[in-house]
Design an enzyme around this catalytic site. Structure first.
Site, PDB file in Angstrom:
ATOM      1  N   ASP A   1       0.862  -1.187   0.000  1.00 54.74           N
ATOM      2  CA  ASP A   1       0.000   0.000   0.000  1.00 54.74           C
ATOM      3  C   ASP A   1       0.902   1.242   0.000  1.00 54.74           C
ATOM      4  O   ASP A   1       1.479   1.593   1.035  1.00 54.74           O
ATOM      5  CB  ASP A   1      -0.905   0.012   1.238  1.00 54.74           C
ATOM      6  CG  ASP A   1      -1.985  -1.063   1.190  1.00 54.74           C
ATOM      7  OD1 ASP A   1      -1.711  -2.139   0.628  1.00 54.74           O
ATOM      8  OD2 ASP A   1      -3.082  -0.827   1.714  1.00 54.74           O
TER       9      ASP A   1
ATOM     10  N   LYS B   1      -6.949   3.364  -3.349  1.00 50.87           N
ATOM     11  CA  LYS B   1      -7.390   3.399  -1.955  1.00 50.87           C
ATOM     12  C   LYS B   1      -7.631   4.845  -1.547  1.00 50.87           C
ATOM     13  O   LYS B   1      -6.882   5.742  -1.925  1.00 50.87           O
ATOM     14  CB  LYS B   1      -6.299   2.753  -1.090  1.00 50.87           C
ATOM     15  CG  LYS B   1      -6.557   2.725   0.408  1.00 50.87           C
ATOM     16  CD  LYS B   1      -5.417   1.986   1.096  1.00 50.87           C
ATOM     17  CE  LYS B   1      -5.492   2.084   2.616  1.00 50.87           C
ATOM     18  NZ  LYS B   1      -4.352   1.386   3.271  1.00 50.87           N
TER      19      LYS B   1
ATOM     20  N   LYS C   1     -10.467   0.287  -2.473  1.00 50.13           N
ATOM     21  CA  LYS C   1     -10.324   0.072  -1.031  1.00 50.13           C
ATOM     22  C   LYS C   1     -10.593   1.372  -0.278  1.00 50.13           C
ATOM     23  O   LYS C   1      -9.765   2.273  -0.278  1.00 50.13           O
ATOM     24  CB  LYS C   1      -8.920  -0.434  -0.700  1.00 50.13           C
ATOM     25  CG  LYS C   1      -8.690  -0.663   0.805  1.00 50.13           C
ATOM     26  CD  LYS C   1      -7.302  -1.188   1.086  1.00 50.13           C
ATOM     27  CE  LYS C   1      -7.020  -1.277   2.588  1.00 50.13           C
ATOM     28  NZ  LYS C   1      -5.671  -1.806   2.891  1.00 50.13           N
TER      29      LYS C   1
END
Length: 365
Positions: free
Chosen positions: A155, A218, A254
């Site tokens: 991430d 995300k 996400k």
């Protein structure tokens, strides 16, 4: 996780034409917030499904190896065993989608999951999380070290300065380098949308990240003042849809930051289903970043009755419906049911089920 997004060439002419209709996005967000939640008899089934999308996360300065071991145990056993036995789900291998930790804790997570005989992926934040304000060389090395330690998902956070100043080519080049440093690991790109200034910037940053090869986009690090919100999510989901229509590549979504209640998780599942369809309701294409959400889901599952019929309907949903004529033929058995792709194995394993059990006017698996 599904096949990686290899990305496309940078199309600045497309980026320059992008504008977001903010009033329309806000109206859509209000509709979502005003909607009633899933009915109680269906709620527990959808909450169990939500568990399978969670990236169970700990990103605290006081994380220790003991904390990570407890996190991994919770990821493997997210719901109490007695509740799962009551629901006949104790042998279904229900786990969270992944665990997410700092790079220095990846080895602890890998060891803990290996000791538990579990194959849950380990995700690591990287690239100067959460601010992303370290040198590019340092950020790339952080990715490589996390992958070497066993992380299979990375991430990364973007440099928000590049978005705020409109340096789209530089942003694209940075994320391409992140993609290369990840090797075979999957890349999830955190946009930190609360710091991007406008919804149009959110859309453009989403598109650049996907063009550069991100497997997921995300919303937030969870450390910003404003984290995952519905207006931002709508913009990102529609960027994913536009990218898919243009390239044929599916990119995951996400939301993260501030998702703490079971009711919140149901709203996010509903939003993804409506904007992108059932195809995106898999851990390969949808995740929820959360650290405390599981506790509330467990409480709600305990408090809501659940029938086996509703449980199988939610976990084996597809768009195809049983034809109306089938409702008139009560004497047939389940072996006569027109087989949809994902239900055939279940039906064959349960030949005792009568035709009437499967002939409701609802979606079958």
């Amino acid at each position: 996780m599904s096949a990686r997004n290899r990305g496309t060439e940078l199309d600045l002419s497309w980026i320059s034409k992008m504008q977001v209709n903010q009033p329309a996005v806000l109206r859509r967000a209000q509709q979502i917030q005003a909607r009633r939640t899933v009915k109680k008899e269906w709620q527990a089934a959808w909450l169990l499904k939500a568990v399978t999308f969670i990236d169970l996360t700990t990103l605290s300065g006081d994380d220790t190896s003991s904390n990570i071991q407890r996190l991994c145990y919770k990821a493997k056993y997210p719901i109490r065993e007695d509740l799962l036995k009551t629901l006949n789900m104790h042998d279904k291998g229900l786990t969270t989608a992944a665990v997410c930790v700092y790079p220095a804790r990846v080895c602890d997570a890998v060891r803990a999951l290996k000791a538990a005989g579990c194959t849950i992926p380990v995700a690591s934040v990287a690239t100067g999380f959460p601010a992303g304000q370290t040198h590019l060389k340092t950020r790339l090395e952080e990715i490589r070290l996390a992958v070497e330690d066993g992380a299979t998902e990375i991430d990364v956070v973007i440099n928000r300065t590049l978005v705020l100043t409109g340096q789209w080519e530089a942003l694209y080049d940075e994320i391409r380098q992140f993609r290369k440093a990840c090797g075979e690991a999957h890349l999830k790109t955190i946009l930190a949308t609360g710091e991007l200034g406008s919804l149009t910037n959110v859309y453009k940053a989403s598109m650049i990240a996907m063009m550069a090869g991100s497997d997921f986009i995300k919303t937030s690090t969870g450390k910003e003042t404003v984290n995952a919100t519905f207006p931002v999510a709508i913009v990102m989901l529609r960027a994913i849809r536009d990218f898919f229509w243009k390239t044929g590549n599916k990119v995951g979504f996400k939301p993260a930051g501030g998702i703490r209640s079971a009711k919140d998780s149901l709203a996010w599942l509903s939003l993804v289903k409506e904007e992108l369809g059932d195809e995106w309701l898999t851990p390969d294409l949808f995740r929820i970043g959360a650290s405390t959400l599981l506790s509330d889901i467990e409480r709600q599952v305990c408090n809501n009755p659940l029938s086996w019929d509703k449980l199988t309907s939610v976990f084996l949903r597809k768009k195809r419906k049983i034809p109306y004529w089938a409702m008139r033929t009560r004497e047939k058995t389940s072996s006569d049911l027109p087989h949809c792709t994902q239900t055939s194995a279940f039906i064959q394993a349960n030949p005792h089920l009568k035709w009437a059990d499967w002939t409701r006017e609802r979606e079958c698996a």
